[in-house]
Enzyme design. Sequence first.
Site, PDB file in Angstrom:
ATOM      1  N   ILE A  13      51.504  62.329  47.414  1.00 18.76           N
ATOM      2  CA  ILE A  13      51.065  63.255  46.358  1.00 18.76           C
ATOM      3  C   ILE A  13      51.482  64.681  46.733  1.00 18.76           C
ATOM      4  CG2 ILE A  13      49.115  64.055  44.968  1.00 18.76           C
ATOM      5  CD1 ILE A  13      47.634  61.498  45.755  1.00 18.76           C
ATOM      6  N   ASP A  59      49.066  69.467  63.143  1.00 19.92           N
ATOM      7  CA  ASP A  59      47.971  68.582  62.763  1.00 19.92           C
ATOM      8  C   ASP A  59      46.772  69.436  62.342  1.00 19.92           C
ATOM      9  OD1 ASP A  59      45.763  66.780  62.911  1.00 19.92           O
ATOM     10  OD2 ASP A  59      47.021  65.457  64.146  1.00 19.92           O
ATOM     11  N   SER A 126      38.479  61.760  45.315  1.00 23.39           N
ATOM     12  CA  SER A 126      38.866  60.451  44.786  1.00 23.39           C
ATOM     13  C   SER A 126      37.780  59.909  43.870  1.00 23.39           C
ATOM     14  CB  SER A 126      39.063  59.498  45.964  1.00 23.39           C
ATOM     15  OG  SER A 126      39.138  58.171  45.518  1.00 23.39           O
ATOM     16  N   THR A 128      36.769  57.169  44.038  1.00 21.84           N
ATOM     17  CA  THR A 128      36.004  56.260  44.875  1.00 21.84           C
ATOM     18  C   THR A 128      34.569  56.777  45.070  1.00 21.84           C
ATOM     19  OG1 THR A 128      36.112  54.974  46.922  1.00 21.84           O
ATOM     20  CG2 THR A 128      36.696  57.254  47.126  1.00 21.84           C
ATOM     21  N   TYR A 151      36.422  55.615  54.646  1.00 25.42           N
ATOM     22  CA  TYR A 151      37.345  56.500  53.906  1.00 25.42           C
ATOM     23  C   TYR A 151      36.622  57.144  52.716  1.00 25.42           C
ATOM     24  CZ  TYR A 151      40.533  57.698  50.161  1.00 25.42           C
ATOM     25  OH  TYR A 151      41.129  58.347  49.110  1.00 25.42           O
ATOM     26  N   LYS A 155      35.338  61.314  51.704  1.00 25.70           N
ATOM     27  CA  LYS A 155      35.567  62.104  50.476  1.00 25.70           C
ATOM     28  C   LYS A 155      34.247  62.677  49.960  1.00 25.70           C
ATOM     29  CE  LYS A 155      39.965  61.691  50.367  1.00 25.70           C
ATOM     30  NZ  LYS A 155      40.772  62.863  50.762  1.00 25.70           N
ATOM     31  N   TYR A 179      40.917  62.070  42.035  1.00 22.55           N
ATOM     32  CA  TYR A 179      42.053  61.297  41.519  1.00 22.55           C
ATOM     33  C   TYR A 179      41.636  59.882  41.187  1.00 22.55           C
ATOM     34  CZ  TYR A 179      44.426  64.665  44.669  1.00 22.55           C
ATOM     35  OH  TYR A 179      44.833  65.760  45.361  1.00 22.55           O
ATOM     36  N   ASN A 181      44.034  56.349  40.020  1.00 24.30           N
ATOM     37  CA  ASN A 181      45.035  55.633  40.829  1.00 24.30           C
ATOM     38  C   ASN A 181      46.440  56.209  40.633  1.00 24.30           C
ATOM     39  OD1 ASN A 181      42.687  53.840  40.758  1.00 24.30           O
ATOM     40  ND2 ASN A 181      44.052  52.357  41.723  1.00 24.30           N
ATOM     41  N   PHE A 220      44.731  39.796  42.543  1.00 17.81           N
ATOM     42  CA  PHE A 220      43.436  39.505  43.167  1.00 17.81           C
ATOM     43  C   PHE A 220      42.337  39.292  42.139  1.00 17.81           C
ATOM     44  CE2 PHE A 220      45.225  42.232  46.817  1.00 17.81           C
ATOM     45  CZ  PHE A 220      45.731  41.124  47.473  1.00 17.81           C
ATOM     46  N   GLY A 299      35.523  43.883  48.171  1.00 13.86           N
ATOM     47  CA  GLY A 299      35.331  45.328  48.007  1.00 13.86           C
ATOM     48  C   GLY A 299      35.899  45.890  46.715  1.00 13.86           C
ATOM     49  N   ASP A 300      36.667  45.079  45.961  1.00 12.93           N
ATOM     50  CA  ASP A 300      37.238  45.593  44.709  1.00 12.93           C
ATOM     51  C   ASP A 300      36.160  45.770  43.653  1.00 12.93           C
ATOM     52  OD1 ASP A 300      39.888  46.064  45.171  1.00 12.93           O
ATOM     53  OD2 ASP A 300      40.608  44.138  44.400  1.00 12.93           O
TER      54      ASP A 300
HETATM   55  C1  UD1 Z   1      42.311  51.800  46.398  1.00 13.64           C
HETATM   56  C2  UD1 Z   1      41.098  52.298  47.141  1.00 13.64           C
HETATM   57  C3  UD1 Z   1      40.740  53.683  46.680  1.00 13.64           C
HETATM   58  C4  UD1 Z   1      41.910  54.611  46.869  1.00 13.64           C
HETATM   59  C5  UD1 Z   1      43.129  54.058  46.135  1.00 13.64           C
HETATM   60  C6  UD1 Z   1      44.338  54.885  46.446  1.00 13.64           C
HETATM   61  C7  UD1 Z   1      39.864  50.250  47.639  1.00 13.64           C
HETATM   62  C8  UD1 Z   1      38.590  49.503  47.414  1.00 13.64           C
HETATM   63  N1  UD1 Z   1      39.996  51.391  46.958  1.00 13.64           N
HETATM   64  O1  UD1 Z   1      41.938  51.690  45.043  1.00 13.64           O
HETATM   65  O2  UD1 Z   1      39.643  54.173  47.397  1.00 13.64           O
HETATM   66  O3  UD1 Z   1      41.590  55.887  46.390  1.00 13.64           O
HETATM   67  O4  UD1 Z   1      43.385  52.722  46.568  1.00 13.64           O
HETATM   68  O5  UD1 Z   1      45.376  54.567  45.592  1.00 13.64           O
HETATM   69  O6  UD1 Z   1      40.714  49.826  48.395  1.00 13.64           O
HETATM   70  N2  UD1 Z   1      45.877  44.431  43.360  1.00 13.64           N
HETATM   71  C9  UD1 Z   1      46.384  43.152  43.270  1.00 13.64           C
HETATM   72  N3  UD1 Z   1      47.308  42.760  44.188  1.00 13.64           N
HETATM   73  C10 UD1 Z   1      47.736  43.567  45.204  1.00 13.64           C
HETATM   74  C11 UD1 Z   1      47.211  44.876  45.274  1.00 13.64           C
HETATM   75  C12 UD1 Z   1      46.272  45.270  44.343  1.00 13.64           C
HETATM   76  O7  UD1 Z   1      46.021  42.398  42.380  1.00 13.64           O
HETATM   77  O8  UD1 Z   1      48.564  43.130  46.015  1.00 13.64           O
HETATM   78  C13 UD1 Z   1      44.893  44.883  42.354  1.00 13.64           C
HETATM   79  C14 UD1 Z   1      43.532  45.219  42.942  1.00 13.64           C
HETATM   80  O9  UD1 Z   1      42.707  44.111  42.981  1.00 13.64           O
HETATM   81  C15 UD1 Z   1      43.052  46.283  41.956  1.00 13.64           C
HETATM   82  C16 UD1 Z   1      44.329  46.939  41.450  1.00 13.64           C
HETATM   83  O10 UD1 Z   1      45.390  46.064  41.760  1.00 13.64           O
HETATM   84  O11 UD1 Z   1      42.430  45.684  40.866  1.00 13.64           O
HETATM   85  C17 UD1 Z   1      44.592  48.283  42.106  1.00 13.64           C
HETATM   86  O12 UD1 Z   1      44.523  48.127  43.505  1.00 13.64           O
HETATM   87  P1  UD1 Z   1      44.955  49.290  44.503  1.00 13.64           P
HETATM   88  O13 UD1 Z   1      46.286  49.818  44.122  1.00 13.64           O
HETATM   89  O14 UD1 Z   1      44.778  48.785  45.897  1.00 13.64           O
HETATM   90  O15 UD1 Z   1      43.915  50.453  44.198  1.00 13.64           O
HETATM   91  P2  UD1 Z   1      42.311  50.417  44.191  1.00 13.64           P
HETATM   92  O16 UD1 Z   1      41.776  49.220  44.821  1.00 13.64           O
HETATM   93  O17 UD1 Z   1      41.861  50.734  42.817  1.00 13.64           O
END
Ligand code: UD1
Length: 349
Positions: A13, A59, A126, A128, A151, A155, A179, A181, A220, A299-300
């Site tokens: 970013i 740093d 975030s 989050t 993490y 924040k 932010y 995603n 997932f 955790g999702d």
């Molecule tokens: C994650 C973090 C969040 C952080 C953000 C940064 C967690 C719980 N949260 O958010 O704190 O600010 O990244 O960008 O980790 N997915 C799949 N397959 C994959 C990868 C992801 O299906 O291989 C799905 C996930 O289940 C989710 C979506 O894609 O529903 C987005 O996932 P991801 O890009 O990892 O972001 P977050 O989980 O929303």
Amino acid sequence: MKKIIITGGTGYIGSHTVVEFINAGYEPIIIDNLSNSNINVLDGIEKITGKRPTFYKADVTDNFAMDKIFYENDDAIAVVHFAASKAVGESVQKPLMYYRNNLNGLINILEQMEKHGVNGLVFSSSCTVYGQPEILPVTENTPFAKAESPYGNTKKISEEIIQDTLKATPALKAIALRYFNPIGAHPSAYIGELPNGTPNNLMPYITQTAIGIRECLSVFGNDYNTPDGTPIRDYINVVDLAKAHVAAVKYLNSHKNDKQFDFFNIGTGKGSTVLEVINSFERSTGVKLNYKIAGRRAGDIEKVWADTTKANKVLGWKAEKTLDETTLSAWEWEKRLRVKSEELIVKSH
Ligand code: UD1
């Protein structure tokens, strides 16, 4: 020219934000320890803007180094503070590293701002902090949830540290940008995301699968309470997100801003499911993606997207890019990255 100190300015970013500040006529000063970024990012920034920003390899947890840099740049009008560790899973394994990097870094920056009279801060927060909100879309009035990871907790705590510091130092002003995603890359494909190892996030996993580095994307879970069963997020183009920082710095120092601390959701205002992102990628690039439905990821959360009314009205900022433009930009960047690394391999032989 107005100077802006940008910590983490060679990161994903950060680098896009440096470009947008240069485009808006500012002079960014980058501080980065290159722990999760590459010095070649400066070449990309120069190719896009025709300018090579001042760069300090340092740093933010090194307070002595920060003192020196702030002393040399005490005419800066603001700091945009990105430098932090950001992998959720890693933070669970190494909590102390996350608290040390993210909190000590912020504390040092605030201390140096106070000492050297650099009075404005834009902080990378975030969505989050909201966890799984009960009411959607999520506004800035939604209460903070208990953090799911160290993490996320950094924040939350960081926003509190900023507010406490501001109370004790009336000259300081700050804005936290929460932010959603961030995905995609600069349309020139000269800068973009550089994930370390196997990506955890959706977009880099999609592009790496499409280019053949990963065999198959696991989706997932498709048993969530959403239209197609896959989770919903608010995917924001990284260039749009970068522009929000320029708007925040302008607002921070404007007469319109009568608040010492303010906070804004930075998203598109629209949620997309994982399958919608995959469809967008296939549509915009013409590339078929190999994916399968897998079990839920621990955790999702099920769904979250932003109410961006406050940022639209107060900052005068709005996300402009479509999801298709964004998924295409991620793909153009992935293709360029691979060509570049093949060139490097060829050169090294
Ligand atoms: C994650 C973090 C969040 C952080 C953000 C940064 C967690 C719980 N949260 O958010 O704190 O600010 O990244 O960008 O980790 N997915 C799949 N397959 C994959 C990868 C992801 O299906 O291989 C799905 C996930 O289940 C989710 C979506 O894609 O529903 C987005 O996932 P991801 O890009 O990892 O972001 P977050 O989980 O929303």
